[in-house]
Design a protein around this motif. Structure first.
Motif, PDB file in Angstrom:
ATOM      1  N   ASN A 115     -31.419  29.412  38.929  1.00 18.66           N
ATOM      2  CA  ASN A 115     -30.024  29.010  39.074  1.00 18.66           C
ATOM      3  C   ASN A 115     -29.053  30.188  39.034  1.00 18.66           C
ATOM      4  OD1 ASN A 115     -30.514  26.260  39.331  1.00 18.66           O
ATOM      5  ND2 ASN A 115     -30.417  25.895  37.130  1.00 18.66           N
ATOM      6  N   ALA A 116     -29.504  31.343  38.567  1.00 13.54           N
ATOM      7  CA  ALA A 116     -28.628  32.512  38.475  1.00 13.54           C
ATOM      8  C   ALA A 116     -28.423  33.121  39.858  1.00 13.54           C
ATOM      9  CB  ALA A 116     -29.219  33.546  37.527  1.00 13.54           C
ATOM     10  N   ARG A 117     -27.189  33.542  40.141  1.00  7.87           N
ATOM     11  CA  ARG A 117     -26.860  34.103  41.446  1.00  7.87           C
ATOM     12  C   ARG A 117     -26.217  35.474  41.369  1.00  7.87           C
ATOM     13  NH1 ARG A 117     -29.828  32.199  45.255  1.00  7.87           N
ATOM     14  NH2 ARG A 117     -30.764  30.502  44.104  1.00  7.87           N
ATOM     15  N   ARG A 118     -25.429  35.721  40.327  1.00  2.97           N
ATOM     16  CA  ARG A 118     -24.701  36.991  40.228  1.00  2.97           C
ATOM     17  C   ARG A 118     -25.353  37.861  39.153  1.00  2.97           C
ATOM     18  NH1 ARG A 118     -18.357  35.487  40.321  1.00  2.97           N
ATOM     19  NH2 ARG A 118     -18.228  37.748  40.591  1.00  2.97           N
ATOM     20  N   TRP A 119     -25.006  39.135  39.144  1.00  4.24           N
ATOM     21  CA  TRP A 119     -25.702  40.096  38.285  1.00  4.24           C
ATOM     22  C   TRP A 119     -25.599  39.763  36.805  1.00  4.24           C
ATOM     23  CZ3 TRP A 119     -23.134  42.773  34.524  1.00  4.24           C
ATOM     24  CH2 TRP A 119     -21.742  42.806  34.593  1.00  4.24           C
ATOM     25  N   ASN A 158     -19.776  26.393  37.472  1.00  3.13           N
ATOM     26  CA  ASN A 158     -20.600  27.098  36.496  1.00  3.13           C
ATOM     27  C   ASN A 158     -19.815  27.169  35.189  1.00  3.13           C
ATOM     28  OD1 ASN A 158     -22.578  27.628  38.489  1.00  3.13           O
ATOM     29  ND2 ASN A 158     -21.441  29.428  39.158  1.00  3.13           N
ATOM     30  N   ILE A 159     -20.407  26.679  34.100  1.00  2.50           N
ATOM     31  CA  ILE A 159     -19.671  26.605  32.843  1.00  2.50           C
ATOM     32  C   ILE A 159     -19.546  27.967  32.181  1.00  2.50           C
ATOM     33  CG2 ILE A 159     -19.532  25.463  30.592  1.00  2.50           C
ATOM     34  CD1 ILE A 159     -21.429  23.322  31.691  1.00  2.50           C
ATOM     35  N   LEU A 160     -20.655  28.702  32.104  1.00  2.00           N
ATOM     36  CA  LEU A 160     -20.689  29.964  31.369  1.00  2.00           C
ATOM     37  C   LEU A 160     -21.163  31.098  32.275  1.00  2.00           C
ATOM     38  CD1 LEU A 160     -22.494  28.654  28.162  1.00  2.00           C
ATOM     39  CD2 LEU A 160     -20.071  29.212  28.336  1.00  2.00           C
ATOM     40  N   PRO A 161     -20.568  32.274  32.187  1.00  2.00           N
ATOM     41  CA  PRO A 161     -21.066  33.413  32.969  1.00  2.00           C
ATOM     42  C   PRO A 161     -22.425  33.904  32.467  1.00  2.00           C
ATOM     43  CG  PRO A 161     -19.268  34.086  31.531  1.00  2.00           C
ATOM     44  CD  PRO A 161     -19.324  32.594  31.474  1.00  2.00           C
ATOM     45  N   PHE A 162     -22.648  33.785  31.156  1.00  2.00           N
ATOM     46  CA  PHE A 162     -23.969  34.101  30.586  1.00  2.00           C
ATOM     47  C   PHE A 162     -24.401  32.877  29.789  1.00  2.00           C
ATOM     48  CE2 PHE A 162     -26.764  35.792  27.207  1.00  2.00           C
ATOM     49  CZ  PHE A 162     -27.741  36.361  28.013  1.00  2.00           C
ATOM     50  N   ASP A 163     -25.359  32.149  30.332  1.00  2.00           N
ATOM     51  CA  ASP A 163     -25.715  30.841  29.769  1.00  2.00           C
ATOM     52  C   ASP A 163     -26.757  30.964  28.666  1.00  2.00           C
ATOM     53  OD1 ASP A 163     -26.094  28.215  29.225  1.00  2.00           O
ATOM     54  OD2 ASP A 163     -27.197  27.763  31.055  1.00  2.00           O
ATOM     55  N   PHE A 164     -26.293  31.121  27.440  1.00  2.14           N
ATOM     56  CA  PHE A 164     -27.192  31.189  26.292  1.00  2.14           C
ATOM     57  C   PHE A 164     -27.263  29.850  25.553  1.00  2.14           C
ATOM     58  CE2 PHE A 164     -22.931  32.247  25.051  1.00  2.14           C
ATOM     59  CZ  PHE A 164     -22.737  31.606  23.853  1.00  2.14           C
ATOM     60  N   ILE A 165     -26.569  28.836  26.069  1.00  2.00           N
ATOM     61  CA  ILE A 165     -26.519  27.534  25.389  1.00  2.00           C
ATOM     62  C   ILE A 165     -27.314  26.465  26.127  1.00  2.00           C
ATOM     63  CG2 ILE A 165     -24.998  25.647  24.642  1.00  2.00           C
ATOM     64  CD1 ILE A 165     -22.819  27.675  24.167  1.00  2.00           C
ATOM     65  N   PHE A 166     -27.224  26.425  27.467  1.00  2.00           N
ATOM     66  CA  PHE A 166     -27.768  25.296  28.225  1.00  2.00           C
ATOM     67  C   PHE A 166     -29.025  25.627  29.029  1.00  2.00           C
ATOM     68  CE2 PHE A 166     -23.210  24.205  27.764  1.00  2.00           C
ATOM     69  CZ  PHE A 166     -23.358  23.006  27.066  1.00  2.00           C
ATOM     70  N   TRP A 167     -29.701  26.711  28.684  1.00  2.00           N
ATOM     71  CA  TRP A 167     -30.999  27.034  29.283  1.00  2.00           C
ATOM     72  C   TRP A 167     -30.902  27.226  30.797  1.00  2.00           C
ATOM     73  CZ3 TRP A 167     -34.714  27.182  25.349  1.00  2.00           C
ATOM     74  CH2 TRP A 167     -35.981  27.592  25.739  1.00  2.00           C
ATOM     75  N   GLY A 168     -29.765  27.708  31.303  1.00  2.00           N
ATOM     76  CA  GLY A 168     -29.581  27.934  32.730  1.00  2.00           C
ATOM     77  C   GLY A 168     -28.967  26.760  33.466  1.00  2.00           C
ATOM     78  N   GLU A 169     -28.846  25.615  32.779  1.00  2.00           N
ATOM     79  CA  GLU A 169     -28.271  24.432  33.421  1.00  2.00           C
ATOM     80  C   GLU A 169     -26.760  24.552  33.587  1.00  2.00           C
ATOM     81  OE1 GLU A 169     -30.125  22.007  34.671  1.00  2.00           O
ATOM     82  OE2 GLU A 169     -31.916  23.045  33.972  1.00  2.00           O
ATOM     83  N   ALA A 170     -26.137  25.527  32.919  1.00  2.00           N
ATOM     84  CA  ALA A 170     -24.690  25.709  33.031  1.00  2.00           C
ATOM     85  C   ALA A 170     -24.280  26.216  34.409  1.00  2.00           C
ATOM     86  CB  ALA A 170     -24.189  26.682  31.962  1.00  2.00           C
ATOM     87  N   TYR A 171     -25.238  26.743  35.188  1.00  2.00           N
ATOM     88  CA  TYR A 171     -24.925  27.233  36.534  1.00  2.00           C
ATOM     89  C   TYR A 171     -25.009  26.076  37.530  1.00  2.00           C
ATOM     90  CZ  TYR A 171     -25.850  31.635  34.133  1.00  2.00           C
ATOM     91  OH  TYR A 171     -25.840  32.684  33.236  1.00  2.00           O
ATOM     92  N   HIS A 172     -24.142  25.099  37.330  1.00  2.00           N
ATOM     93  CA  HIS A 172     -24.203  23.845  38.066  1.00  2.00           C
ATOM     94  C   HIS A 172     -23.742  24.016  39.517  1.00  2.00           C
ATOM     95  CE1 HIS A 172     -25.181  19.686  37.330  1.00  2.00           C
ATOM     96  NE2 HIS A 172     -24.088  19.260  37.962  1.00  2.00           N
TER      97      HIS A 172
END
Length: 244
Positions: free
Chosen positions: A214-218, A188-202
């Motif tokens: 794609n989000a898993r944690r709070w 996962n690239i970013l803890p809060f993905d404001f750049i990749f539209w949720g795709e950062a949670y790879h």
């Protein structure tokens, strides 16, 4: 700074269609939609990706192969097969073209439920149309740019879709954090993905590739999933599974 506003809008509109239509719909069939809306999304991809337009059918097939062969030599877009992101982009381009023109033989089981609009792709995928898009971008920059350095963003505008794919797939297999231990290097690239539209949670996505959220944690927030919920609210799509 009008050119930066244009660049930001282009980034997010293009990324919306690549994330929601190409990735989540074409590759993973996370939701259904009517043929009418499917073609509206095709047109949206063309208008936002422009000179970097790609076929939803070929992309969906290529990305399915990525999940089957993650980090292996057969992976069509893995940073572990190339020494730098630009060579990986070139490898991805070649893999995509070979799939698009039929030079890569793919088992039929990977072709199931892929969207296809062949007549539209023949127009949108044409090199003449790509050149016309590049000319349009040059005119936009000539109109909006107020300093020479702003022209440095023009190459990103021209290859926007490819650049976004490279950014996610390179970084997300190189840097970041892991929620799940996998047999591949997805992160996962970013803890809060404001750049990749949720795709950062790879890493999350490789663990649950067919789950819409794609989000898993709070602290994680998947903008792509939220946009899908909005589309479902307006009865444009129907999400197949609830997020878990």
């Amino acid at each position: 700074m009008a050119i930066l506003v244009f660049l930001i809008l282009h980034w997010y509109f293009s990324l919306f269609f690549q994330s929601v239509f190409h990735h989540r719909y074409a590759a993973h069939n996370m939701f259904t939609m009517s043929k009418f809306w499917e073609r509206i999304f095709y047109i949206g991809c063309f208008l936002t990706q422009g000179s970097s337009y790609i076929s939803a059918y070929a992309y969906g097939l290529m990305h399915r192969l990525h999940h089957v062969h993650t980090d292996k030599p057969e992976d069509p877009h893995s940073p572990h097969n190339d020494p730098n992101p630009f060579l990986m982009m070139w490898t991805t381009r070649n893999s995509y073209i070979n799939i698009h023109v039929g030079n890569t033989l793919v088992e039929n089981k990977y072709k199931k439920d892929l969207p296809e609009w062949e007549s539209f792709d023949k127009i949108a995928h044409n090199w003449v149309v790509r050149v016309l898009w590049i000319l349009i971008y040059i005119l936009i920059y000539a109109w909006l740019a107020t300093a020479w350095w702003q022209w440095l963003f023009l190459p990103i505008t021209i290859i926007m879709g490819s650049f976004q794919g490279m950014a996610v797939n390179w970084w997300a297999h190189k840097f970041g954090y892991e929620n799940f231990k996998m047999s591949n290097t997805s992160k996962n690239i970013l803890p809060f993905d404001f750049i990749f539209w949720g795709e950062a949670y790879h890493n999350n996505h490789h663990k649950y590739p067919t789950t819409p959220n794609n989000a898993r944690r709070w602290f994680e927030w998947d903008m792509g999933f939220q946009s899908m919920r909005l589309l479902q609210l307006f009865r444009i799509i129907k999400i197949k599974r609830l997020a878990v």
